[in-house]
Design an enzyme around this catalytic site. Structure first.
Site, PDB file in Angstrom:
ATOM      1  N   ARG A  64       0.825  -1.219   0.000  1.00  0.00           N
ATOM      2  CA  ARG A  64       0.000   0.000   0.000  1.00  0.00           C
ATOM      3  C   ARG A  64       0.859   1.268   0.000  1.00  0.00           C
ATOM      4  O   ARG A  64       0.498   2.254   0.627  1.00  0.00           O
ATOM      5  CB  ARG A  64      -0.952   0.026   1.194  1.00  0.00           C
ATOM      6  CG  ARG A  64      -1.968  -1.078   1.208  1.00  0.00           C
ATOM      7  CD  ARG A  64      -3.165  -0.722   0.328  1.00  0.00           C
ATOM      8  NE  ARG A  64      -4.089  -1.835   0.243  1.00  0.00           N
ATOM      9  CZ  ARG A  64      -5.245  -1.879   0.898  1.00  0.00           C
ATOM     10  NH1 ARG A  64      -5.618  -0.885   1.633  1.00  0.00           N
ATOM     11  NH2 ARG A  64      -6.025  -2.935   0.768  1.00  0.00           N
TER      12      ARG A  64
ATOM     13  N   ARG B 266      -3.842   6.324   0.239  1.00  0.00           N
ATOM     14  CA  ARG B 266      -4.481   7.466   0.900  1.00  0.00           C
ATOM     15  C   ARG B 266      -3.607   8.304   1.814  1.00  0.00           C
ATOM     16  O   ARG B 266      -3.967   9.420   2.154  1.00  0.00           O
ATOM     17  CB  ARG B 266      -5.697   6.967   1.695  1.00  0.00           C
ATOM     18  CG  ARG B 266      -6.852   6.608   0.785  1.00  0.00           C
ATOM     19  CD  ARG B 266      -7.976   5.992   1.550  1.00  0.00           C
ATOM     20  NE  ARG B 266      -7.573   4.713   2.127  1.00  0.00           N
ATOM     21  CZ  ARG B 266      -8.387   3.902   2.777  1.00  0.00           C
ATOM     22  NH1 ARG B 266      -9.636   4.246   2.967  1.00  0.00           N
ATOM     23  NH2 ARG B 266      -7.950   2.750   3.256  1.00  0.00           N
TER      24      ARG B 266
ATOM     25  N   TYR C 158     -14.391 -12.417   0.696  1.00  0.00           N
ATOM     26  CA  TYR C 158     -15.111 -11.179   0.346  1.00  0.00           C
ATOM     27  C   TYR C 158     -16.381 -11.498  -0.437  1.00  0.00           C
ATOM     28  O   TYR C 158     -17.422 -10.864  -0.253  1.00  0.00           O
ATOM     29  CB  TYR C 158     -14.220 -10.245  -0.482  1.00  0.00           C
ATOM     30  CG  TYR C 158     -13.179  -9.516   0.347  1.00  0.00           C
ATOM     31  CD1 TYR C 158     -13.526  -8.380   1.072  1.00  0.00           C
ATOM     32  CD2 TYR C 158     -11.869  -9.950   0.398  1.00  0.00           C
ATOM     33  CE1 TYR C 158     -12.585  -7.703   1.834  1.00  0.00           C
ATOM     34  CE2 TYR C 158     -10.917  -9.286   1.159  1.00  0.00           C
ATOM     35  CZ  TYR C 158     -11.281  -8.162   1.878  1.00  0.00           C
ATOM     36  OH  TYR C 158     -10.359  -7.499   2.629  1.00  0.00           O
TER      37      TYR C 158
ATOM     38  N   ASP D  90      -6.623  -3.461  -7.380  1.00  0.00           N
ATOM     39  CA  ASP D  90      -7.148  -4.059  -6.152  1.00  0.00           C
ATOM     40  C   ASP D  90      -7.401  -5.539  -6.383  1.00  0.00           C
ATOM     41  O   ASP D  90      -7.600  -5.977  -7.524  1.00  0.00           O
ATOM     42  CB  ASP D  90      -8.453  -3.379  -5.710  1.00  0.00           C
ATOM     43  CG  ASP D  90      -8.760  -3.715  -4.256  1.00  0.00           C
ATOM     44  OD1 ASP D  90      -8.096  -3.164  -3.368  1.00  0.00           O
ATOM     45  OD2 ASP D  90      -9.625  -4.573  -4.008  1.00  0.00           O
TER      46      ASP D  90
ATOM     47  N   ARG E 291      -7.414  11.261  -6.704  1.00  0.00           N
ATOM     48  CA  ARG E 291      -8.583  10.427  -6.419  1.00  0.00           C
ATOM     49  C   ARG E 291      -9.880  11.244  -6.473  1.00  0.00           C
ATOM     50  O   ARG E 291     -10.916  10.735  -6.876  1.00  0.00           O
ATOM     51  CB  ARG E 291      -8.331   9.784  -5.065  1.00  0.00           C
ATOM     52  CG  ARG E 291      -9.381   8.954  -4.479  1.00  0.00           C
ATOM     53  CD  ARG E 291      -9.453   7.583  -5.085  1.00  0.00           C
ATOM     54  NE  ARG E 291     -10.286   6.770  -4.228  1.00  0.00           N
ATOM     55  CZ  ARG E 291     -11.594   6.933  -4.106  1.00  0.00           C
ATOM     56  NH1 ARG E 291     -12.198   7.860  -4.784  1.00  0.00           N
ATOM     57  NH2 ARG E 291     -12.296   6.158  -3.296  1.00  0.00           N
TER      58      ARG E 291
HETATM   59  O1  1CP Z   1       0.240   0.414  -3.236  1.00  0.00           O
HETATM   60  C1  1CP Z   1      -0.245  -0.719  -3.318  1.00  0.00           C
HETATM   61  O2  1CP Z   1      -0.026  -1.601  -2.459  1.00  0.00           O
HETATM   62  C2  1CP Z   1      -1.021  -1.108  -4.555  1.00  0.00           C
HETATM   63  C3  1CP Z   1      -2.452  -1.012  -4.457  1.00  0.00           C
HETATM   64  C4  1CP Z   1      -3.315  -1.985  -3.655  1.00  0.00           C
HETATM   65  C5  1CP Z   1      -3.122  -3.332  -3.285  1.00  0.00           C
HETATM   66  C6  1CP Z   1      -1.884  -4.196  -3.436  1.00  0.00           C
HETATM   67  C7  1CP Z   1      -4.614  -1.624  -3.233  1.00  0.00           C
HETATM   68  C8  1CP Z   1      -5.194  -0.280  -3.412  1.00  0.00           C
HETATM   69  N1  1CP Z   1      -5.222  -2.732  -2.702  1.00  0.00           N
HETATM   70  C9  1CP Z   1      -4.339  -3.783  -2.693  1.00  0.00           C
HETATM   71  C10 1CP Z   1      -4.564  -5.158  -2.245  1.00  0.00           C
HETATM   72  C11 1CP Z   1      -5.727  -5.460  -1.382  1.00  0.00           C
HETATM   73  N2  1CP Z   1      -7.018  -4.969  -1.458  1.00  0.00           N
HETATM   74  C12 1CP Z   1      -5.712  -6.428  -0.358  1.00  0.00           C
HETATM   75  C13 1CP Z   1      -4.516  -7.288  -0.031  1.00  0.00           C
HETATM   76  C14 1CP Z   1      -3.555  -6.593   0.875  1.00  0.00           C
HETATM   77  C15 1CP Z   1      -4.091  -6.308   2.269  1.00  0.00           C
HETATM   78  O3  1CP Z   1      -4.326  -7.256   3.022  1.00  0.00           O
HETATM   79  O4  1CP Z   1      -4.234  -5.107   2.569  1.00  0.00           O
HETATM   80  C16 1CP Z   1      -6.983  -6.468   0.223  1.00  0.00           C
HETATM   81  C17 1CP Z   1      -7.442  -7.335   1.382  1.00  0.00           C
HETATM   82  C18 1CP Z   1      -7.823  -5.548  -0.475  1.00  0.00           C
HETATM   83  C19 1CP Z   1      -9.262  -5.282  -0.264  1.00  0.00           C
HETATM   84  C20 1CP Z   1      -9.492  -3.851  -0.017  1.00  0.00           C
HETATM   85  N3  1CP Z   1      -9.552  -2.918  -1.001  1.00  0.00           N
HETATM   86  C21 1CP Z   1      -9.550  -3.192   1.222  1.00  0.00           C
HETATM   87  C22 1CP Z   1      -9.432  -3.838   2.600  1.00  0.00           C
HETATM   88  C23 1CP Z   1     -10.761  -4.006   3.222  1.00  0.00           C
HETATM   89  C24 1CP Z   1     -10.708  -4.837   4.490  1.00  0.00           C
HETATM   90  O5  1CP Z   1     -11.265  -5.938   4.509  1.00  0.00           O
HETATM   91  O6  1CP Z   1     -10.133  -4.375   5.499  1.00  0.00           O
HETATM   92  C25 1CP Z   1      -9.708  -1.809   0.967  1.00  0.00           C
HETATM   93  C26 1CP Z   1      -9.863  -0.690   1.948  1.00  0.00           C
HETATM   94  C27 1CP Z   1      -9.708  -1.653  -0.460  1.00  0.00           C
HETATM   95  C28 1CP Z   1      -9.760  -0.389  -1.233  1.00  0.00           C
HETATM   96  C29 1CP Z   1      -8.415   0.105  -1.638  1.00  0.00           C
HETATM   97  N4  1CP Z   1      -7.497  -0.653  -2.345  1.00  0.00           N
HETATM   98  C30 1CP Z   1      -6.366   0.103  -2.600  1.00  0.00           C
HETATM   99  C31 1CP Z   1      -6.600   1.408  -2.014  1.00  0.00           C
HETATM  100  C32 1CP Z   1      -5.639   2.566  -2.087  1.00  0.00           C
HETATM  101  C33 1CP Z   1      -7.873   1.384  -1.417  1.00  0.00           C
HETATM  102  C34 1CP Z   1      -8.568   2.555  -0.725  1.00  0.00           C
HETATM  103  C35 1CP Z   1      -9.511   3.173  -1.691  1.00  0.00           C
HETATM  104  C36 1CP Z   1      -9.734   4.635  -1.515  1.00  0.00           C
HETATM  105  O7  1CP Z   1      -8.974   5.449  -2.088  1.00  0.00           O
HETATM  106  O8  1CP Z   1     -10.678   4.976  -0.820  1.00  0.00           O
END
Ligand code: 1CP
Length: 351
Positions: free
Chosen positions: A33, A37, A159, A83, A46
């Protein structure tokens, strides 16, 4: 057409050298990540998009977001901005990202829902991601590697079955006990979809791929961990190795506790990402098997200061005897001041 594999052992990219088993000191660094954000430039971009999914599906925007942390901190790898939930989305499941709530999905109920899933839709439905990868690759210098990724079948299934994140997943847990065969079938479809997706990401430009099994820790018996984390991931790793030999696959069974070694041995991953609950001693033991990545508690980076600097130095020192990629144990916390990331990178590189 199968591209000719690049001779990565001779690459100038420190990340790829380590993933090929070499020791590099200071170790290459990237952070899960790292795009997102906590960066004001991300929040700015965004705002201009119609939503998170729209952002992922806009190659111009997604490539710019991917490059933001590279420009700011000089990371050794870019991870493509996307994602894990693009997989169910491309198979026609409704996926929404409600502001402040995380992902919300239409819940998957029974046999008919699983039977209707078509894994062959995932690559055609994610062409913008492939274009993002091409754009990022063209912008990177010859020391920065490009990482593609996908969610692991069990995490995606969680999910899809529960319809939301947050880590509790009561319906998924129930399915492991009440309808394990259906969960097997769902994981098999997702293994096929993820295999195709990772191969396509490699063909687009990804030089290494990471499989995120973020909720593998829910599988709390040896048997269930083998059945729904290891077995599907093993089939994906075999497939990527067979179809695109030489491209390293990093596995991340978050929360696997004392099952990390078993995971490495059974899945055949080329490198292992660990969480912050995993001790440096365990990492050293894993390092005798494969390159290791991870461990720094994201909360330490959030807090910053001497505790962060000392932890970074301790991790570097402890793992300096073998192949090591510096990373956190989970994603960057959104409240993290960007200066703390700069502090981490400077402490690691000894400047
Ligand atoms: O910089 C990076 O790492 C690349 C972008 C990236 C990656 C690798 C994003 C952007 N998401 C992910 C993987 C991801 N998404 C995972 C695996 C890693 C982890 O465990 O964190 C998971 C579980 C998700 C699912 C997801 N998507 C969540 C988690 C929800 C939960 O169950 O807690 C969330 C909040 C998202 C949305 C998301 N994905 C990425 C971003 C920057 C965001 C936030 C969106 C926004 O701008 O509001």
């Amino acid at each position: 057409m199968t591209p000719i594999p690049t001779p990565q052992a001779t690459t100038a990219k420190p990340l790829l050298r380590v993933l090929n088993g070499q020791r590099v000191d200071p170790p290459p660094v990237w952070l899960m990540r790292q795009a997102g954000r906590y960066l004001p430039e991300y929040r700015e971009l965004r705002k201009q998009a119609a939503g998170f999914m729209a952002c992922c599906n806009n190659p111009e925007m997604a490539s710019e977001i991917t490059l933001q942390p590279i420009r700011r901190f000089g990371m050794d790898a870019a991870i493509v901005f996307s994602d894990i939930l693009i997989v169910p989305h491309a198979m026609g499941r409704i996926v929404r990202f409600a502001e402040g709530e995380g992902p919300l999905l239409e819940t998957l109920c029974g046999e008919a829902d699983v039977a209707a899933l078509d894994p062959d839709l995932v690559v055609p439905g994610n062409q913008p991601l492939m274009e993002t990868l091409c754009r990022v690759a063209a912008a990177l210098d010859d020391t920065t590697a490009l990482i593609g990724f996908a969610g692991a079948p069990f995490t995606l299934a969680s999910y899809m079955i529960d319809g939301r994140g947050g880590g509790v997943f009561p319906r998924t847990r129930a399915m492991t006990a009440e309808n394990p065969d259906l969960l097997d079938r769902l994981c098999a479809v997702l293994s096929e979809a993820v295999s195709q997706l990772l191969v396509a990401e490699i063909d687009a430009a990804a030089e290494a791929v990471q499989i995120f099994d973020s909720w593998a820790g829910l599988l709390d018996s040896d048997e269930s961990f083998m059945r729904w984390s290891i077995t599907p991931i093993r089939s994906i790793v075999e497939r990527v190795h067979r179809e695109r030999p030489g491209v390293p696959v990093i596995g991340f069974p978050r929360g696997a506790g004392d099952r990390y070694q078993n995971f490495v041995e059974e899945t055949g991953v080329d490198a292992i990402q660990v969480d912050q609950m995993t001790s440096l001693e365990t990492m050293k033991a894993l390092q005798t098997l494969v390159p290791v990545q991870g461990n720094l508690d994201p909360e330490l980076m959030l807090a910053g200061g001497d505790d962060l600097v000392n932890a970074v130095r301790r991790i570097r020192e402890t793992l300096s005897g073998g192949p090591h990629v510096f990373n956190l144990g989970h994603g960057v916390v959104k409240e993290t001041p960007p200066e703390h990331v700069a502090t981490l990178v400077a402490a690691l590189r000894g400047v």
